[in-house]
Design an enzyme around this catalytic site. Structure first.
Site, PDB file in Angstrom:
ATOM      1  N   TRP A 223      48.432  47.632  45.563  1.00 21.76           N
ATOM      2  CA  TRP A 223      48.858  46.277  45.179  1.00 21.76           C
ATOM      3  C   TRP A 223      48.972  46.156  43.665  1.00 21.76           C
ATOM      4  CZ3 TRP A 223      51.214  44.368  48.957  1.00 21.76           C
ATOM      5  CH2 TRP A 223      50.738  44.469  50.263  1.00 21.76           C
TER       6      TRP A 223
ATOM      7  N   ASP B 212      44.543  39.346  40.664  1.00 24.14           N
ATOM      8  CA  ASP B 212      44.885  39.168  42.079  1.00 24.14           C
ATOM      9  C   ASP B 212      43.574  39.272  42.849  1.00 24.14           C
ATOM     10  OD1 ASP B 212      45.578  39.496  44.745  1.00 24.14           O
ATOM     11  OD2 ASP B 212      46.981  41.151  44.399  1.00 24.14           O
TER      12      ASP B 212
ATOM     13  N   LYS C 255      43.844  36.686  53.789  1.00 25.74           N
ATOM     14  CA  LYS C 255      42.756  37.642  53.921  1.00 25.74           C
ATOM     15  C   LYS C 255      41.437  36.902  54.189  1.00 25.74           C
ATOM     16  CE  LYS C 255      45.913  40.519  52.871  1.00 25.74           C
ATOM     17  NZ  LYS C 255      46.279  41.138  51.608  1.00 25.74           N
TER      18      LYS C 255
HETATM   19  C1  LIG Z   1      47.573  41.616  51.060  1.00 27.65           C
HETATM   20  C2  LIG Z   1      47.563  41.715  49.591  1.00 27.65           C
HETATM   21  C3  LIG Z   1      48.716  41.463  48.830  1.00 27.65           C
HETATM   22  C4  LIG Z   1      50.043  41.108  49.450  1.00 27.65           C
HETATM   23  O1  LIG Z   1      50.009  39.836  49.955  1.00 27.65           O
HETATM   24  P1  LIG Z   1      51.325  39.146  50.534  1.00 27.65           P
HETATM   25  O2  LIG Z   1      50.870  37.736  50.695  1.00 27.65           O
HETATM   26  O3  LIG Z   1      51.653  39.827  51.810  1.00 27.65           O
HETATM   27  O4  LIG Z   1      52.403  39.295  49.534  1.00 27.65           O
HETATM   28  C5  LIG Z   1      48.618  41.530  47.469  1.00 27.65           C
HETATM   29  N1  LIG Z   1      47.462  41.848  46.871  1.00 27.65           N
HETATM   30  C6  LIG Z   1      46.339  42.118  47.565  1.00 27.65           C
HETATM   31  C7  LIG Z   1      45.081  42.477  46.857  1.00 27.65           C
HETATM   32  C8  LIG Z   1      46.364  42.058  48.954  1.00 27.65           C
HETATM   33  O5  LIG Z   1      45.248  42.325  49.652  1.00 27.65           O
END
Ligand SMILES: *Cc1c(COP(=O)(O)O)cnc(C)c1O
Length: 360
Positions: free
Chosen positions: A101, A171, A195
């Protein structure tokens, strides 16, 4: 009705209390005669829902008044572009690449300016967090970017990088609300909610007010400009109404559980059960450097791909779902987010012990 133990990395398990409440309110939300899915986002009722969700999140995370909270769409991945478009004033930003990511965000930023890789753990398949205490930080960087919890590889920054005064952007998709956080250390904290907080379709951005300006890169779409969304309190266009409503319920659930301190304690207890077993097991091994282990995502292997597949299949038959590791890593991964009960982890470990005996 029977529910499985769901170890999915995302979309992931939600608290049963929240699902039940949402079911109760489905046909008639508190006397409105309609579902939250069916009501105008401009109605008084919905305004209360989104305002209350924001207030509860602010209380949980102790978000200072000079930060805005935005409820947006496009997932975490859309922020990979929105961040450089809004923040790359010098067209130069630093990225710490600790997994897929972070790497995707880094590659996206390259489309808008110079993205500098400040550190990486790619050399050991992202199984650790690099030492970020004294990085070489160029003077003209607009920000330093991290992925705080690496969902796929199961690592977590236990200490934030020393950005040497540069803005920190994080993030936190897979560790959102899993433990207390000092918001003042960040310029931007953001994450997809699927998540640890709610249904897919909502991304929450917490951003310091002085970073919200009209000075964005040329060509930035109106919708991706933080100022558009901030000025309209996330109601510039139709927001992901129902998703935000569920997030609000999860915020209340966490408050009832005792807030983020209690959440952290609960998560540490759960993770310890699994990691302690991995450390003593002769069959299963954790794949991550101990000091960098995530409380949320726990990858492990047997060292034999056929045995891994057998484990995943037998676990599924026994009611433990979504234990297969990410396609890029193989093996197994148990995601044990806030809503995974301790009993779920205990039952998984008991199942792993039995599997180990049977396959010794
Ligand atoms: C799942 C995830 C993403 C992607 O998320 P989307 O909402 O599908 O774009 C980005 N960063 C992290 C750390 C993730 O776990």
């Amino acid at each position: 009705m029977s529910r499985v133990y769901n170890f999915s990395a995302g979309p992931a398990v939600l608290p049963e209390e929240v699902l039940r409440e949402a079911a109760d309110e489905m046909m008639d939300y508190r006397g409105c005669g309609m579902s939250v899915m069916e009501m105008s986002h401009r109605s008084k009722v919905y305004d209360n829902i989104i305002k209350e969700a924001e207030a509860d999140l602010r209380e949980l995370m102790n978000i200072p008044d000079n930060y805005k909270v935005l409820f947006l769409q496009g997932g975490a991945s859309q922020q990979f572009a929105a961040i450089p478009m809004n923040l790359m004033k010098n067209r130069k930003a630093g990225y710490i690449v600790t997994g897929q990511w972070a790497k995707k965000a880094y590659q996206e930023a390259k489309m808008y300016g110079e993205a500098v890789e400040l550190a990486s753990s790619a050399d050991e398949t992202f199984s650790y967090i690099p030492d970020c205490s004294d990085l070489d930080i160029p003077e003209d960087l607009d920000y330093v970017y991290i992925c705080e919890n690496n969902t796929i590889y199961g690592t977590k920054f236990k200490e934030l990088p020393n950005t040497k005064g540069k803005l920190l952007v994080a993030d936190v998709s897979s560790c959102f609300l899993s433990e207390p956080v000092d918001v003042t250390k960040y310029g931007v904290i953001y994450g997809g909610v699927q998540k640890n907080i709610g249904p897919a379709g909502v991304v929450i951005v917490i951003i310091r007010e002085d970073l919200i300006t009209d000075d964005v890169l040329p060509g930035t779409p109106t919708m991706l400009k933080y100022k558009t969304q901030a000025d309209a309190d996330s109601l510039y266009n139709t927001p992901p109404c129902y998703g935000i409503y569920i997030c609000g319920k999860v915020f209340k659930w966490i408050k009832n559980m005792g807030g983020l301190e209690a959440m952290k304690k609960h998560n540490e207890e759960k993770a310890k059960i699994l990691y302690d077993f991995l450390d003593e097991s002769k069959l299963f091994k954790g794949t991550v450097r101990k000091e960098d282990r995530s409380l949320m995502n726990v990858p492990f292997v047997t060292g034999d791909a056929d045995l891994d597949a057998k484990f995943v299949a037998e676990a599924k038959a026994a009611g433990f779902e979504n234990l297969k590791g990410h396609r890029s890593v193989g093996g197994m991964r148990a995601s044990i987010y806030n809503a995974m009960p301790k009993e779920g982890v205990e039952a998984l470990v008991a199942f792993m012990k039995k599997f180990e005996e049977e396959n010794a």
